[in-house]
Design a protein around this motif. Structure first.
Motif, PDB file in Angstrom:
ATOM      1  N   CYS A 279       2.100  -5.738   7.206  1.00  0.00           N
ATOM      2  CA  CYS A 279       2.755  -4.479   7.576  1.00  0.00           C
ATOM      3  C   CYS A 279       2.372  -4.027   8.976  1.00  0.00           C
ATOM      4  CB  CYS A 279       2.378  -3.386   6.571  1.00  0.00           C
ATOM      5  SG  CYS A 279       3.151  -3.618   4.959  1.00  0.00           S
ATOM      6  N   CYS A 298       4.289  -7.716   3.803  1.00  0.00           N
ATOM      7  CA  CYS A 298       5.200  -6.590   3.988  1.00  0.00           C
ATOM      8  C   CYS A 298       6.528  -6.919   3.289  1.00  0.00           C
ATOM      9  CB  CYS A 298       5.429  -6.385   5.485  1.00  0.00           C
ATOM     10  SG  CYS A 298       6.542  -5.019   5.831  1.00  0.00           S
ATOM     11  N   ALA A 299       7.134  -5.883   2.697  1.00  0.00           N
ATOM     12  CA  ALA A 299       8.370  -6.128   1.928  1.00  0.00           C
ATOM     13  C   ALA A 299       9.610  -6.120   2.822  1.00  0.00           C
ATOM     14  CB  ALA A 299       8.485  -5.082   0.820  1.00  0.00           C
ATOM     15  N   TRP A 335       1.577  -0.566   2.371  1.00  0.00           N
ATOM     16  CA  TRP A 335       2.985  -0.236   2.103  1.00  0.00           C
ATOM     17  C   TRP A 335       3.237   1.265   2.259  1.00  0.00           C
ATOM     18  CZ3 TRP A 335       4.660  -3.415  -2.896  1.00  0.00           C
ATOM     19  CH2 TRP A 335       4.689  -4.786  -2.564  1.00  0.00           C
ATOM     20  N   CYS A 338       3.818   2.043   5.943  1.00  0.00           N
ATOM     21  CA  CYS A 338       4.613   1.076   6.712  1.00  0.00           C
ATOM     22  C   CYS A 338       6.076   1.530   6.742  1.00  0.00           C
ATOM     23  CB  CYS A 338       4.497  -0.300   6.060  1.00  0.00           C
ATOM     24  SG  CYS A 338       5.667  -1.501   6.697  1.00  0.00           S
ATOM     25  N   ASN A 340       8.727  -0.175   7.537  1.00  0.00           N
ATOM     26  CA  ASN A 340       9.608  -1.166   6.892  1.00  0.00           C
ATOM     27  C   ASN A 340       9.602  -1.018   5.374  1.00  0.00           C
ATOM     28  OD1 ASN A 340      10.677  -2.760   9.078  1.00  0.00           O
ATOM     29  ND2 ASN A 340       8.587  -3.501   9.400  1.00  0.00           N
ATOM     30  N   CYS A 341       8.403  -0.888   4.813  1.00  0.00           N
ATOM     31  CA  CYS A 341       8.292  -0.798   3.347  1.00  0.00           C
ATOM     32  C   CYS A 341       8.885   0.520   2.853  1.00  0.00           C
ATOM     33  CB  CYS A 341       6.834  -0.952   2.915  1.00  0.00           C
ATOM     34  SG  CYS A 341       6.224  -2.639   3.157  1.00  0.00           S
TER      35      CYS A 341
HETATM   36 ZN    ZN Z   1       5.369  -3.225   5.130  1.00  0.00          ZN
END
Ligand code: ZN
Ligand code: ACM
Length: 760
Positions: A279, A298-299, A335, A338, A340-341
């Motif tokens: 992340c 990271c998702a 997460w 983050c 993005n997450c």
């Molecule tokens: Zn992430």
């Protein structure tokens, strides 16, 4: 004539070939024990030249048997009818029938796999010298018998963590050989970890160059402070050619390999190689110590691209149905912060990071399902919702298994309490360093993979059980063998043998019997069969110490003054009366010498020993100790092994202890101990308070007590009364609660472990 087989060693008589003297033949106690056996009269004489014929479908078993028999000098195999392997389509898939008569040996099976298991049984009818090709070629009398056999469970597994320590291909093959000998059919190869990535992935060379190596490794136990490191680069990985070789080797022994590629946690090594998978994008190192790490995948889409590429290469190497995707111990801290997450959570309409983990696993499941494969994952994959087709590997107790089976998902049982072979197996001080805990052979053997809470239909989702070998503290193959054996023998029988055929004393005879085979195979097993076990028991106010040993025909000698027992010490016959504190030692002897290590117990005879006690809540069935009475039996638990018989474990529960001394007497102090092992999720209670009274009518006034400084992993709490006349004593224990962020097991309920309550 047929003789009934009893579950112990079978003795039967027959006339020897050369004379009229009856001979006693001892059939081996097989491991795992077959479903049904009976002995017939007579024997088959197996000579140097062995005639073997096999159904054309039984190529693998025929080759295995032929190689096994002809490995010793002078032994040879030719076409013939001494051993006939024939097809019987009526038998179960993995079943076989083995019949030895004076005319020859017939092994019938429906499949090559079933025949292979028959061969493994036949193997245990032959002397151990065959195992290393040192059989002298003498004619052998194989006792006439009939065996009809088939396994209880379809999944019979062992795991090995090659991430924390790396083991060469030759050892992996040796491990697979052992599984096959014990009729196990699944090898769970734990290939990726925070401390090392161990499988070559051609598309991502930095997994080999960076992720496969750590700069140094923690020395000693994680709980030793301060942490020290060996300053030595460590690592390695299996090339794809080596993986193919291992997969083919396993297939020739009917062992399926389940590769584990951990996600989203335990991914620090991969992120060290490719920081963009995390992340933060910040560079990190391959982990050098043990535990749970916050840098997880990271998702974002780039991570899924990477994982799909990795899995494509993995799928090409492993033909089995299952891919293990890990799923355990993934802290959600990265997460949470983050972008993005968090965007993923918003866009997918997810409630929180647990649902994001579920999204992660489900997305990978979809990908693998599209390639014709199934996922299996640790029981954390239940959190936030289980992926639709996932199989659950239940390790945090059995509740994950129960939940999954009730949802109609398949489960594999590997609870820490009975299946973690990285725990200590003996209370001896001289054991090699282990992660903690206490899991002796008998406790492994007692495990039933089907939780009592399940209906018959739900129980059908239990595929079987698996022993796990995590290798933080096992830097060598010899140590892996030491932890695996003999507990793997118990696991093989848990998975193969029907509960009605299981019997611990009989199993122990089998263990003693198979040791010569393990010697021939150069397997470094642990031998605790010649140890003394014992308990202090009380009835009608009288206490006595009872001693036992596992093996028959041995003598126990003891002393009560703390000196080592020797050949002149008294022989134990009946329980030793205990009326005062004593230092008991004991050991197993034969006529000439001491065989096992010395059993040593300090009995602390205090006012509550043998009195009445009750608990408001039962301890967890996984850690029952020896029940409430064990809290006032005059004996402390081990300072380092919380799973022994003196420690009672409570998972997330508050409880109260009530003691009745039988009469009012002066009480100066009440004390007890708790275990602390945060790595194993064991925390000191939030509060411990004490109260006492002379009568039942008195209103109780509880007083909280504080913890004294640590001794090893234990902390004492003491209540000084200032001198009271009391009969009824009460202790209230409030559990720690939920494990905080940043700690191993964060978000789970904490365990509390209590041992002796001492009243003076
Ligand atoms: Zn992430
Ligand atoms: C596990 O022991 N973390 C599955």
């Amino acid at each position: 004539m047929k003789l009934n087989y009893s579950s112990a060693i079978l003795l039967f008589l027959f006339l020897s070939a050369c004379g009229a003297d009856p001979e006693v033949v001892v059939l081996p106690r097989f491991i795992p024990q077959p479903a049904a056996m009976s002995a017939d009269e007579g024997y088959f004489l197996l000579r140097k030249k062995i005639g073997l014929s096999a159904d054309e479908n039984f190529e693998i078993s025929r080759t295995f048997l032929s190689d096994f028999l002809s490995a010793s000098p002078g032994m040879s195999i030719e076409e013939g009818n001494d051993i006939v392997m024939e097809k019987d389509p009526e038998l179960p898939e993995e079943g076989y029938r083995l019949e030895v008569s004076p005319e020859g040996i017939v092994l019938a099976a429906k499949t090559d796999r079933g025949a292979f298991y028959g061969v493994q049984t036949l193997r245990q009818l032959l002397p151990a010298d065959f195992e290393n090709g040192s059989f002298d070629g003498r004619s052998l009398k194989i006792p006439a018998l009939s065996i009809a056999d088939a396994p209880r469970f379809a999944y019979r597994g062992m795991h090995l963590d090659v991430g924390r320590h790396f083991f060469p291909v030759d050892f992996i093959k040796k491990y697979i050989d052992a599984l096959a000998m014990l009729k196990m059919n699944t090898f769970h190869w734990h290939l990726t970890e925070d401390q090392g990535w161990r499988i070559e992935i051609k598309k991502y060379p930095k997994l080999q160059e960076v992720a496969a190596y750590r700069p140094e490794t923690l020395i000693g136990h994680y709980s030793d402070q301060p942490h020290q490191f060996d300053k030595t680069r460590y690592g390695g990985y299996y090339t794809q050619e080596e993986v193919k070789e291992v997969v083919a080797y396993a297939a020739e022994r009917f062992v399926t390999i389940i590769p584990e590629i951990e996600m989203p946690g335990h991914a620090q090594a991969a992120i060290a190689a490719y920081p963009e998978l995390g992340c933060t994008g910040q560079p990190i190192e391959v982990a050098t110590k043990w535990g749970v790490f916050e840098d997880i995948y990271c998702a974002k889409d780039e991570t899924f691209d990477f994982l799909e590429d990795v899995l494509d290469e993995v799928l090409a190497l492993f033909p089995g149905e299952y891919i293990h995707i890990g799923g355990d111990e993934a802290p959600k801290t990265r997460w949470e912060s983050c972008s993005n997450c968090q965007r993923r959570i918003r866009e997918e309409g997810l409630a929180n990071e647990h649902e994001l983990q579920s999204y992660f696993i489900t997305r990978i499941e979809k990908y693998l399902n599209s390639k014709g494969r199934q996922i299996i994952g640790w029981d954390e994959i239940l959190e936030g919702g289980l992926a639709p087709n996932a199989t659950v590997m239940s390790w945090r107790g059995v509740s994950g298994a129960i939940e999954a089976a009730k949802q109609g998902h398949k489960v594999v049982m590997t609870p820490t309490s009975h299946c973690y072979f990285d725990y200590y197996q003996s209370e001896n001080e001289g054991e090699p360093l282990a992660i903690g805990g206490y899991l002796p052979l008998e406790k492994v053997y007692s495990f039933d993979p089907v939780p009592a809470e399940l209906t018959e239909t739900e129980a059908s989702y239990v595929l079987g059980a698996q022993g796990n070998i995590w290798t933080e503290y096992l830097p060598s193959a010899e140590l892996v063998e030491y932890m695996a054996f003999p507990r793997i023998l118990a696991m093989s029988e848990i998975d193969w043998t029907a509960p009605e055929q299981k019997d611990y004393p009989s199993f122990v005879k089998g263990v003693e019997g198979i040791f010569s085979r393990l010697d021939a195979l150069n397997i470094n097993y642990a031998n605790h069969l010649y140890e003394v076990e014992g308990d202090l028991t009380s009835s009608a106010g009288n206490s006595a110490f009872e001693l036992r040993t596992l093996t028959d025909g041995k003598i126990i000698r003891y002393t009560t003054d703390g000196t080592d027992p020797d050949l002149s010490s008294p022989v134990y016959q009946t329980p030793i009366p205990v009326t005062e504190s004593m230092e008991l030692t004991a050991a197993v002897f034969n006529e000439k010498e001491r065989l096992g290590s010395i059993f040593h117990r300090q009995v602390n005879y205090h006012k509550a020993v043998g009195k009445k006690i009750s608990l408001s809540e039962d301890p967890s069935p996984a850690y029952p100790g020896s029940g409430a009475e064990g809290l006032i039996n005059g004996m402390n638990g081990s300072d380092t092994r919380y799973g022994d018989k003196e420690w009672l474990g409570y998972w997330g529960k508050d409880f109260e202890v009530n003691i009745d001394l039988g009469e009012v007497m002066p009480v100066d102090a009440i004390q007890t101990r708790f275990y602390e092992g945060q790595g194993q999720w064991i925390y000191l209670p939030g509060e411990v308070s004490f109260a006492g009274a002379a009568t039942l009518e008195e209103v109780l006034s509880y007083q909280a007590a504080s913890f004294e400084p640590a001794t090893a992993n234990t902390r004492t709490v003491m209540h000084q009364t200032g001198g009271k006349e009391w009969r009824y004593l009460h202790i209230r224990v409030k559990n720690y609660g939920v494990i905080p962020e940043g700690k191993q097991g964060a978000g789970n309920k904490a365990w509390a472990f209590i041992d002796e309550i001492i009243v003076n």
